[in-house]
Design a protein around this motif. Structure first.
Motif, PDB file in Angstrom:
ATOM      1  N   ARG A 101       0.835  -1.208   0.000  1.00 17.56           N
ATOM      2  CA  ARG A 101       0.000   0.000   0.000  1.00 17.56           C
ATOM      3  C   ARG A 101       0.868   1.256   0.000  1.00 17.56           C
ATOM      4  O   ARG A 101       0.556   2.239  -0.689  1.00 17.56           O
ATOM      5  CB  ARG A 101      -0.954  -0.009   1.203  1.00 17.56           C
ATOM      6  CG  ARG A 101      -1.777   1.257   1.332  1.00 17.56           C
ATOM      7  CD  ARG A 101      -2.696   1.480   0.139  1.00 17.56           C
ATOM      8  NE  ARG A 101      -3.410   2.747   0.267  1.00 17.56           N
ATOM      9  CZ  ARG A 101      -3.719   3.542  -0.753  1.00 17.56           C
ATOM     10  NH1 ARG A 101      -3.418   3.195  -1.998  1.00 17.56           N
ATOM     11  NH2 ARG A 101      -4.355   4.673  -0.542  1.00 17.56           N
ATOM     12  N   CYS A 102       1.968   1.232   0.735  1.00 17.76           N
ATOM     13  CA  CYS A 102       2.891   2.368   0.734  1.00 17.76           C
ATOM     14  C   CYS A 102       3.427   2.634  -0.668  1.00 17.76           C
ATOM     15  O   CYS A 102       3.556   3.792  -1.090  1.00 17.76           O
ATOM     16  CB  CYS A 102       4.051   2.114   1.690  1.00 17.76           C
ATOM     17  SG  CYS A 102       3.577   2.095   3.427  1.00 17.76           S
ATOM     18  N   ILE A 103       3.717   1.566  -1.393  1.00  8.88           N
ATOM     19  CA  ILE A 103       4.229   1.731  -2.749  1.00  8.88           C
ATOM     20  C   ILE A 103       3.144   2.265  -3.669  1.00  8.88           C
ATOM     21  O   ILE A 103       3.417   3.095  -4.545  1.00  8.88           O
ATOM     22  CB  ILE A 103       4.863   0.413  -3.239  1.00  8.88           C
ATOM     23  CG1 ILE A 103       6.145   0.172  -2.429  1.00  8.88           C
ATOM     24  CG2 ILE A 103       5.145   0.451  -4.740  1.00  8.88           C
ATOM     25  CD1 ILE A 103       6.775  -1.165  -2.584  1.00  8.88           C
ATOM     26  N   GLU A 104       1.895   1.867  -3.458  1.00  9.60           N
ATOM     27  CA  GLU A 104       0.788   2.460  -4.214  1.00  9.60           C
ATOM     28  C   GLU A 104       0.715   3.964  -3.957  1.00  9.60           C
ATOM     29  O   GLU A 104       0.515   4.754  -4.885  1.00  9.60           O
ATOM     30  CB  GLU A 104      -0.546   1.815  -3.826  1.00  9.60           C
ATOM     31  CG  GLU A 104      -0.732   0.397  -4.300  1.00  9.60           C
ATOM     32  CD  GLU A 104      -2.021  -0.229  -3.749  1.00  9.60           C
ATOM     33  OE1 GLU A 104      -2.898   0.515  -3.239  1.00  9.60           O
ATOM     34  OE2 GLU A 104      -2.142  -1.460  -3.827  1.00  9.60           O
ATOM     35  N   LEU A 105       0.869   4.354  -2.698  1.00 14.36           N
ATOM     36  CA  LEU A 105       0.857   5.775  -2.351  1.00 14.36           C
ATOM     37  C   LEU A 105       2.044   6.501  -2.977  1.00 14.36           C
ATOM     38  O   LEU A 105       1.916   7.653  -3.424  1.00 14.36           O
ATOM     39  CB  LEU A 105       0.860   5.957  -0.838  1.00 14.36           C
ATOM     40  CG  LEU A 105      -0.426   5.549  -0.123  1.00 14.36           C
ATOM     41  CD1 LEU A 105      -0.187   5.418   1.384  1.00 14.36           C
ATOM     42  CD2 LEU A 105      -1.540   6.541  -0.411  1.00 14.36           C
ATOM     43  N   ALA A 106       3.196   5.844  -3.031  1.00 18.47           N
ATOM     44  CA  ALA A 106       4.375   6.441  -3.673  1.00 18.47           C
ATOM     45  C   ALA A 106       4.116   6.656  -5.167  1.00 18.47           C
ATOM     46  O   ALA A 106       4.477   7.702  -5.723  1.00 18.47           O
ATOM     47  CB  ALA A 106       5.596   5.548  -3.456  1.00 18.47           C
ATOM     48  N   SER A 154       3.384   6.405   3.031  1.00 16.59           N
ATOM     49  CA  SER A 154       3.484   5.831   4.374  1.00 16.59           C
ATOM     50  C   SER A 154       2.106   5.640   4.981  1.00 16.59           C
ATOM     51  O   SER A 154       1.157   6.327   4.607  1.00 16.59           O
ATOM     52  CB  SER A 154       4.284   6.768   5.289  1.00 16.59           C
ATOM     53  OG  SER A 154       5.542   7.058   4.751  1.00 16.59           O
ATOM     54  N   LEU A 155       2.036   4.728   5.945  1.00 16.05           N
ATOM     55  CA  LEU A 155       0.791   4.558   6.690  1.00 16.05           C
ATOM     56  C   LEU A 155       1.089   4.151   8.121  1.00 16.05           C
ATOM     57  O   LEU A 155       2.169   3.673   8.443  1.00 16.05           O
ATOM     58  CB  LEU A 155      -0.151   3.567   6.010  1.00 16.05           C
ATOM     59  CG  LEU A 155       0.361   2.195   5.597  1.00 16.05           C
ATOM     60  CD1 LEU A 155       0.092   1.188   6.682  1.00 16.05           C
ATOM     61  CD2 LEU A 155      -0.363   1.783   4.339  1.00 16.05           C
ATOM     62  N   VAL A 181      -4.885   3.542  10.426  1.00 19.45           N
ATOM     63  CA  VAL A 181      -5.551   4.704  11.002  1.00 19.45           C
ATOM     64  C   VAL A 181      -5.178   6.008  10.314  1.00 19.45           C
ATOM     65  O   VAL A 181      -5.857   7.026  10.483  1.00 19.45           O
ATOM     66  CB  VAL A 181      -5.295   4.803  12.524  1.00 19.45           C
ATOM     67  CG1 VAL A 181      -5.958   3.636  13.254  1.00 19.45           C
ATOM     68  CG2 VAL A 181      -3.811   4.880  12.846  1.00 19.45           C
ATOM     69  N   PHE A 182      -4.097   5.990   9.530  1.00 22.50           N
ATOM     70  CA  PHE A 182      -3.675   7.196   8.809  1.00 22.50           C
ATOM     71  C   PHE A 182      -2.767   6.770   7.673  1.00 22.50           C
ATOM     72  O   PHE A 182      -1.962   5.856   7.819  1.00 22.50           O
ATOM     73  CB  PHE A 182      -2.919   8.152   9.752  1.00 22.50           C
ATOM     74  CG  PHE A 182      -2.561   9.465   9.125  1.00 22.50           C
ATOM     75  CD1 PHE A 182      -3.458  10.521   9.120  1.00 22.50           C
ATOM     76  CD2 PHE A 182      -1.327   9.654   8.534  1.00 22.50           C
ATOM     77  CE1 PHE A 182      -3.142  11.743   8.538  1.00 22.50           C
ATOM     78  CE2 PHE A 182      -0.984  10.871   7.953  1.00 22.50           C
ATOM     79  CZ  PHE A 182      -1.899  11.912   7.959  1.00 22.50           C
ATOM     80  N   ARG A 206       0.303   5.206  20.606  1.00 19.93           N
ATOM     81  CA  ARG A 206       1.424   5.566  19.723  1.00 19.93           C
ATOM     82  C   ARG A 206       2.529   4.511  19.813  1.00 19.93           C
ATOM     83  O   ARG A 206       3.071   4.077  18.792  1.00 19.93           O
ATOM     84  CB  ARG A 206       1.957   6.950  20.069  1.00 19.93           C
ATOM     85  CG  ARG A 206       0.965   8.052  19.735  1.00 19.93           C
ATOM     86  CD  ARG A 206       1.586   9.441  19.765  1.00 19.93           C
ATOM     87  NE  ARG A 206       2.135   9.863  21.025  1.00 19.93           N
ATOM     88  CZ  ARG A 206       1.513  10.609  21.929  1.00 19.93           C
ATOM     89  NH1 ARG A 206       0.270  11.002  21.728  1.00 19.93           N
ATOM     90  NH2 ARG A 206       2.130  10.973  23.037  1.00 19.93           N
ATOM     91  N   ALA A 207       2.850   4.090  21.020  1.00 23.14           N
ATOM     92  CA  ALA A 207       3.921   3.105  21.204  1.00 23.14           C
ATOM     93  C   ALA A 207       3.580   1.759  20.570  1.00 23.14           C
ATOM     94  O   ALA A 207       4.477   1.047  20.103  1.00 23.14           O
ATOM     95  CB  ALA A 207       4.214   2.926  22.690  1.00 23.14           C
ATOM     96  N   ALA A 208       2.302   1.421  20.515  1.00 27.73           N
ATOM     97  CA  ALA A 208       1.871   0.138  19.957  1.00 27.73           C
ATOM     98  C   ALA A 208       1.664   0.184  18.444  1.00 27.73           C
ATOM     99  O   ALA A 208       1.525  -0.855  17.807  1.00 27.73           O
ATOM    100  CB  ALA A 208       0.577  -0.315  20.631  1.00 27.73           C
ATOM    101  N   ALA A 209       1.666   1.377  17.871  1.00 26.60           N
ATOM    102  CA  ALA A 209       1.422   1.529  16.435  1.00 26.60           C
ATOM    103  C   ALA A 209       2.671   1.203  15.628  1.00 26.60           C
ATOM    104  O   ALA A 209       3.801   1.302  16.122  1.00 26.60           O
ATOM    105  CB  ALA A 209       0.965   2.957  16.141  1.00 26.60           C
ATOM    106  N   VAL A 210       2.452   0.815  14.379  1.00 26.59           N
ATOM    107  CA  VAL A 210       3.544   0.520  13.452  1.00 26.59           C
ATOM    108  C   VAL A 210       3.437   1.468  12.263  1.00 26.59           C
ATOM    109  O   VAL A 210       2.356   1.638  11.694  1.00 26.59           O
ATOM    110  CB  VAL A 210       3.494  -0.940  12.954  1.00 26.59           C
ATOM    111  CG1 VAL A 210       4.623  -1.229  11.971  1.00 26.59           C
ATOM    112  CG2 VAL A 210       3.543  -1.914  14.129  1.00 26.59           C
ATOM    113  N   THR A 211       4.558   2.071  11.901  1.00 20.82           N
ATOM    114  CA  THR A 211       4.625   2.926  10.721  1.00 20.82           C
ATOM    115  C   THR A 211       5.243   2.121   9.590  1.00 20.82           C
ATOM    116  O   THR A 211       6.302   1.511   9.753  1.00 20.82           O
ATOM    117  CB  THR A 211       5.482   4.179  10.985  1.00 20.82           C
ATOM    118  OG1 THR A 211       4.903   4.910  12.063  1.00 20.82           O
ATOM    119  CG2 THR A 211       5.565   5.056   9.750  1.00 20.82           C
TER     120      THR A 211
END
Length: 159
Positions: free
Chosen positions: A13-18, A31-32, A41-42, A74-79
């Motif tokens: 999905r990140c590559i689709e956004l790129a 990025s997500l 979530v974003f 925030r700490a549990a989220a993955v970018t």
């Protein structure tokens, strides 16, 4: 940590956004942010074509997370991101207390490709995330995305 099937799906999905960014005249970065339950979530893409070179999607994620998530969330989220965070984005990520980062291609790879194409380097040193934000868990680069991202970078930077 290792890169799992869900990680690969999110990186795709990140590559689709790129690609979307590139098609819109921007540099190809996407990025997500995924919460602890695996929900996106974003998401965002590069938006630097207007002249503000700070409009990176990873920086937008940090700003969004600081406003919308509590410290534990925030700490549990993955970018997830198509390219490794620059120093500005790495610092923002660490300052707001975000968790793991998974990236498709590294700054070192991008720098090597830019050199191969005779493109001037960035005015900012390409420091790895681990140097700028040593406490952040990271996974990347992911080899299977190298050719795709190299092609997107080449379309953007080799002119």
């Amino acid at each position: 940590m290792t890169v799992a099937a869900d990680d690969l799906r999110h990186l795709n999905r990140c590559i689709e956004l790129a690609r979307e960014a590139l098609q819109d005249g921007d540099q190809p970065f996407g990025s997500l942010l995924v919460d602890a339950d695996g929900v996106v979530v974003f998401e965002d893409r590069n938006r630097v074509s207007g002249g503000d070179q700070t409009q990176h999607p990873e920086f937008a994620i940090a700003r969004w997370a600081a406003t919308n998530l509590d410290p534990a969330q925030r700490a549990a989220a993955v970018t997830y991101t198509s390219g490794e965070h620059c120093p500005m984005c790495s610092a923002a990520h660490a300052w707001v207390g975000l968790g793991r980062i998974v990236y498709a291609t590294s700054s070192e790879q991008l720098g090597g490709w830019l050199g191969e194409w005779g493109v001037a380097p960035s005015p900012v040193a390409a420091l790895p995330i681990s140097v700028v934000a040593p406490g952040v868990p990271i996974d990347g680069p992911v080899a299977e995305f190298a050719d795709t991202m190299k092609g997107l970078y080449e379309a953007a930077f080799r002119r």
